[in-house]
Design a protein around this motif. Structure first.
Motif, mmCIF file in Angstrom:
data_model
loop_
_atom_site.group_PDB
_atom_site.id
_atom_site.type_symbol
_atom_site.label_atom_id
_atom_site.label_comp_id
_atom_site.label_asym_id
_atom_site.label_seq_id
_atom_site.Cartn_x
_atom_site.Cartn_y
_atom_site.Cartn_z
ATOM 1 N N ASP A 33 0.813 -1.605 -0.269
ATOM 2 C CA ASP A 33 -0.163 0.377 -0.427
ATOM 3 C C ASP A 33 0.691 1.432 0.084
ATOM 4 O O ASP A 33 0.571 2.529 -0.285
ATOM 5 C CB ASP A 33 -0.769 0.046 1.150
ATOM 6 C CG ASP A 33 -1.672 -1.399 1.654
ATOM 7 O OD1 ASP A 33 -2.559 -1.508 -0.224
ATOM 8 O OD2 ASP A 33 -2.753 -1.537 2.087
ATOM 9 N N TRP A 34 1.866 1.250 0.639
ATOM 10 C CA TRP A 34 2.587 2.689 1.220
ATOM 11 C C TRP A 34 3.181 3.102 -0.126
ATOM 12 O O TRP A 34 3.637 3.737 -0.718
ATOM 13 C CB TRP A 34 3.611 2.422 2.211
ATOM 14 C CG TRP A 34 4.040 3.167 2.371
ATOM 15 C CD1 TRP A 34 4.258 4.020 3.734
ATOM 16 C CD2 TRP A 34 5.605 3.901 2.220
ATOM 17 N NE1 TRP A 34 4.844 5.140 3.947
ATOM 18 C CE2 TRP A 34 6.106 4.747 2.459
ATOM 19 C CE3 TRP A 34 6.820 3.247 1.232
ATOM 20 C CZ2 TRP A 34 7.399 5.634 3.227
ATOM 21 C CZ3 TRP A 34 8.051 4.243 1.151
ATOM 22 C CH2 TRP A 34 7.809 5.302 2.068
ATOM 23 N N THR A 37 1.155 4.575 -2.847
ATOM 24 C CA THR A 37 0.137 5.888 -1.769
ATOM 25 C C THR A 37 1.906 6.853 -1.882
ATOM 26 O O THR A 37 1.684 7.768 -2.869
ATOM 27 C CB THR A 37 -0.126 5.305 -0.752
ATOM 28 O OG1 THR A 37 0.665 4.964 -0.212
ATOM 29 C CG2 THR A 37 -1.625 4.377 -1.347
ATOM 30 N N GLN A 40 5.188 7.177 -4.029
ATOM 31 C CA GLN A 40 4.599 7.715 -5.657
ATOM 32 C C GLN A 40 4.343 9.580 -5.231
ATOM 33 O O GLN A 40 5.234 9.603 -5.913
ATOM 34 C CB GLN A 40 3.125 7.669 -5.946
ATOM 35 C CG GLN A 40 3.214 6.221 -7.005
ATOM 36 C CD GLN A 40 3.299 6.177 -8.264
ATOM 37 O OE1 GLN A 40 4.269 6.800 -8.515
ATOM 38 N NE2 GLN A 40 2.697 5.203 -8.887
ATOM 39 N N ASP A 41 3.981 9.602 -3.910
ATOM 40 C CA ASP A 41 3.564 11.296 -3.868
ATOM 41 C C ASP A 41 5.081 11.608 -3.450
ATOM 42 O O ASP A 41 5.228 12.753 -3.653
ATOM 43 C CB ASP A 41 2.301 11.637 -3.149
ATOM 44 C CG ASP A 41 1.272 11.075 -4.135
ATOM 45 O OD1 ASP A 41 1.696 10.936 -4.794
ATOM 46 O OD2 ASP A 41 0.183 10.948 -2.835
#
Length: 297
Positions: A33-34, A37, A40-41
């Protein structure tokens, strides 16, 4: 990793204990998940690469270095995201364990990532840096360097962090992930310093990384990831799984059976307390938060 205090048999025992802990930790699920999310940012968008490369770099390729790849699951998650943005990547993996490197290679062989040149190095960060300076007659630079929990093995945290920073090209990014100074494993070492004095692993947490960066005036972004691990079996006598969890957290072989009774009782009492766990019905959930430091050069 062995030292004068840990035999080869002990090292194998701790490896098994770590596997038991990892099965309950489910770190790969959290990082899955990390990676799509926060990574990426917070990380990927900050890497500035225009196709030109600095000293020691192969022309046109994004230069990525993993310091302490382990078995490769987390590295592969990051590379899946990087490959969506960059079509030509030169990836160097540093991992001292041959078995871990083989596990990583197996993951790669089963996957479908394209456009990546794989460079496997069974070396520590210190040896890699030394040999590359000798080979290139100058410092080899990278666009992205990341260390996931591996800086724990550093003999000198300040030197290691600064050497990594120096190895980042202008516009590059350094990512360091370590356990939070508010995590139970770190608090146990702080509470029982004599107990861990002979341990081969350094006591490195987010506070040490933050201190190095602040001392040198290096700006960084920071995120914290909550993590909970069910360690309930550690408080149940006679269970092999529980013994493994206790040994992993105490860094002592057969701690529950062979440890000094008073110390064992004090250790377990603190481990059961609010500094280390959260209670959920009959379960003891270890506070295992980690923190990510993102440095852009």
């Amino acid at each position: 990793m062995t030292s004068n205090n840990i035999t080869i048999d002990d090292a194998e025992h701790f490896r098994q204990c770590r596997e038991t802990f990892a099965q309950r930790e489910k770190a790969v699920d959290i990082f899955t998940d990390w990676a799509v999310t926060i990574f990426q940012d917070t990380v990927l968008t900050k890497i500035a690469h225009d196709g030109t490369n600095g000293p020691g770099m192969r022309s046109g390729q994004l230069q990525v270095l993993s310091v302490g790849s382990g078995t490769g699951e987390i590295d592969y998650l990051f590379l899946q995201q990087i490959a969506k943005k960059y079509a030509n990547i030169y990836f160097t993996s540093l991992e001292l364990s041959k078995d871990n490197l083989n596990s990583f290679k197996s993951i790669v062989s089963r996957g479908n990532l394209k456009g990546i040149t794989w460079d496997w190095k069974q070396l520590t960060w210190e040896h890699f840096r030394y040999y590359n300076i000798r080979k290139c007659s100058q410092l080899r630079l990278f666009h992205f360097i990341f260390s996931v929990f591996s800086i724990t093995y550093a003999n000198d945290v300040n030197t290691t962090v600064m050497n990594m920073y120096e190895s980042i090209d202008e516009g590059g990014v350094l990512l360091i992930i370590v356990l939070s100074d508010e995590s139970a494993p770190y608090r146990l070492r702080t509470k029982f310093p004599k107990m861990f004095a002979s341990d081969s692993l350094a006591s490195v947490s987010s506070s040490e990384i933050r201190k190095v960066l602040d001392t040198h005036g290096i700006p960084f972004e920071h995120t914290r990831q909550p993590s909970r691990v069910d360690i309930t079996p550690a408080f149940t006598k006679g269970r092999r799984e529980g013994a493994h969890l206790a040994d992993h957290l105490s860094r002592k072989v057969n701690f529950l059976k062979k440890g000094e009774p008073k110390l064992v009782n004090e250790f377990l009492a603190y481990l059961k307390g609010p500094d280390c766990v959260e209670r959920e019905q009959q379960e003891y959930l270890l506070i295992n938060d980690w923190e990510a430091f993102v440095v852009t050069k």
